[in-house]
Design an enzyme around this catalytic site. Structure first.
Site, PDB file in Angstrom:
ATOM      1  N   ASP A 190       0.862  -1.178   0.000  1.00  0.00           N
ATOM      2  CA  ASP A 190       0.000   0.000   0.000  1.00  0.00           C
ATOM      3  C   ASP A 190       0.900   1.229   0.000  1.00  0.00           C
ATOM      4  O   ASP A 190       1.588   1.515   0.983  1.00  0.00           O
ATOM      5  CB  ASP A 190      -0.880  -0.041   1.254  1.00  0.00           C
ATOM      6  CG  ASP A 190      -1.819   1.162   1.384  1.00  0.00           C
ATOM      7  OD1 ASP A 190      -1.589   2.177   0.707  1.00  0.00           O
ATOM      8  OD2 ASP A 190      -2.764   1.083   2.176  1.00  0.00           O
ATOM      9  N   VAL A 191       0.920   1.965  -1.126  1.00  0.00           N
ATOM     10  CA  VAL A 191       1.764   3.153  -1.240  1.00  0.00           C
ATOM     11  C   VAL A 191       0.884   4.373  -1.474  1.00  0.00           C
ATOM     12  O   VAL A 191       0.111   4.433  -2.419  1.00  0.00           O
ATOM     13  CB  VAL A 191       2.806   2.999  -2.378  1.00  0.00           C
ATOM     14  CG1 VAL A 191       3.903   2.048  -1.961  1.00  0.00           C
ATOM     15  CG2 VAL A 191       2.175   2.532  -3.679  1.00  0.00           C
ATOM     16  N   GLU A 192       1.002   5.345  -0.582  1.00  0.00           N
ATOM     17  CA  GLU A 192       0.217   6.574  -0.673  1.00  0.00           C
ATOM     18  C   GLU A 192       0.856   7.630   0.210  1.00  0.00           C
ATOM     19  O   GLU A 192       1.677   7.321   1.076  1.00  0.00           O
ATOM     20  CB  GLU A 192      -1.238   6.313  -0.257  1.00  0.00           C
ATOM     21  CG  GLU A 192      -1.394   5.611   1.082  1.00  0.00           C
ATOM     22  CD  GLU A 192      -2.841   5.214   1.374  1.00  0.00           C
ATOM     23  OE1 GLU A 192      -3.673   6.134   1.504  1.00  0.00           O
ATOM     24  OE2 GLU A 192      -3.125   4.018   1.479  1.00  0.00           O
ATOM     25  N   TRP A 193       0.478   8.888  -0.007  1.00  0.00           N
ATOM     26  CA  TRP A 193       0.893   9.961   0.887  1.00  0.00           C
ATOM     27  C   TRP A 193      -0.119  10.029   2.027  1.00  0.00           C
ATOM     28  O   TRP A 193      -1.328   9.977   1.792  1.00  0.00           O
ATOM     29  CB  TRP A 193       0.932  11.300   0.179  1.00  0.00           C
ATOM     30  CG  TRP A 193       1.856  11.429  -0.990  1.00  0.00           C
ATOM     31  CD1 TRP A 193       1.576  11.965  -2.209  1.00  0.00           C
ATOM     32  CD2 TRP A 193       3.249  11.052  -1.056  1.00  0.00           C
ATOM     33  NE1 TRP A 193       2.685  11.940  -3.028  1.00  0.00           N
ATOM     34  CE2 TRP A 193       3.724  11.392  -2.343  1.00  0.00           C
ATOM     35  CE3 TRP A 193       4.141  10.455  -0.147  1.00  0.00           C
ATOM     36  CZ2 TRP A 193       5.041  11.146  -2.743  1.00  0.00           C
ATOM     37  CZ3 TRP A 193       5.449  10.216  -0.551  1.00  0.00           C
ATOM     38  CH2 TRP A 193       5.891  10.567  -1.828  1.00  0.00           C
TER      39      TRP A 193
END
Length: 348
Positions: free
Chosen positions: A232-235
């Site tokens: 899970d990659v997000e800002w």
């Protein structure tokens, strides 16, 4: 006989002394709980009571600040401090990567019954904030599912499945030191309910990719029946880590993490992301990896033009019997037959 006993006693003392003085890199792992907010569903105003988590038996000589794992049994040693052999050009999804790592599995899985196709239940979810997707409605797709974390509390998995949750992605870890306290309970109960399930890791940009991969592998068993792992990659504006690496660094760190998981589990990881992070870092990247896209106001084709995808998170405000409060809703991009092919058990 009395003289022979002296060397034996001396050797025994040396053995005990050697064991007691051995150290491992695990003692360097911080026990501070991550402050990440890892679900797209906001935490409830009051903390949801978690189901009991079965604590691992304490070792005879615990190391300071070592975080206790929920898994029982022997825990494999972390490998974050060993040299990483970077794989250049990971195999295409049709190829079966070899399991090159020999770390013990954190928890033994039960023996498998004869493998048959699981029943697909029709969508019966409701939505607190319904969106009219028009002709591109996710309801036209056959296989729906959910993703959950500790914030969903105690879930009635059997009921949730009959409402249309044919699969579940379960929050496992984030960063290099935090284990979701409901992971073990959710992992076991979802499988007991006959649901296909996988685990996801929330990536933390202030830890090395190798450390995070090792942490995930320590806590998520290798189960041939499980779905591929997810990164899970997000800002995250609520994160204690405010670092935003360059797109080149983001891609490099993701590649290291995913290569290690693919070698260990024998399954190519799925990339979960949100519109702003994708726009900043991932357009045109990872063409051979499956994507899971968050798009709660429009079809993914409008938000992520040109990107092929496998899973669509179309709501963060779903409602269902079997779970209190809101839950994320997802759908598989394909037919029932294609789902069964994708979800078929595979040995790593």
């Amino acid at each position: 006989m009395r003289f022979l006993a002296v060397p034996a006693i001396f050797l025994a003392c040396l053995t005990v002394s050697g064991c007691a003085s051995s150290t491992t890199p695990e003692g360097l792992v911080s026990g501070v709980v991550s402050k990440e907010t890892t679900s797209s569903v906001s935490p409830p105003p009051a903390p949801v009571s978690a189901a009991p988590v079965y604590a691992q038996a304490a070792p005879s000589a615990p190391m300071p600040h070592q975080e206790e794992l929920a898994w029982a049994g022997q825990v494999p040693q972390p490998q974050a401090f060993e040299p990483v052999n970077r794989v250049v050009g990971a195999p295409v999804p049709a190829e079966r990567p070899e399991a090159l790592m020999a770390a013990p599995v954190p928890m033994a899985e039960p023996a498998f019954a004869p493998r048959t196709r699981s029943r697909i239940y029709a969508h019966q979810f409701r939505d607190a904030k319904p969106i009219n997707f028009g002709r591109a409605s996710p309801r036209k797709l056959a296989v729906h599912g959910v993703d959950v974390s500790r914030w969903q509390g105690n879930i009635d998995w059997a009921t949730l499945r009959t409402q249309g949750a044919n699969f579940a992605y379960i929050k496992a870890t984030d960063g290099g030191d935090h284990l979701d306290p409901m992971f073990r309970t959710n992992w076991q109960r979802a499988k007991a309910a006959g649901m296909k399930r996988g685990a996801y890791h929330f990536f933390y940009w202030c830890r090395t990719a190798g450390e995070q991969a090792d942490w995930f592998m320590r806590n998520v068993p290798r189960d041939p029946d499980a779905l591929p792992p997810v990164i899970d990659v997000e800002w995250n504006g609520e994160s204690s880590c405010k670092r935003r690496p360059s797109p080149e660094r983001v891609v490099e760190k993701m590649q290291v993490f995913m290569d290690k998981l693919e070698r260990y589990y024998g399954k190519r990881p799925i990339i979960y992301t949100a519109p702003d992070f994708y726009r900043d870092n991932l357009r045109g990247q990872f063409p051979s990896h499956p994507f899971w896209l968050r798009s709660v106001a429009a079809h993914p084709a409008q938000v992520y033009p040109g990107r092929r995808w496998m899973l669509w998170q179309y709501s963060g405000s779903g409602l269902s019997q079997g779970v209190q409060g809101k839950i994320d809703l997802n759908v598989f991009h394909g037919s029932e037959a294609e789902w069964h092919e994708f979800a078929a058990p595979r040995e790593g």
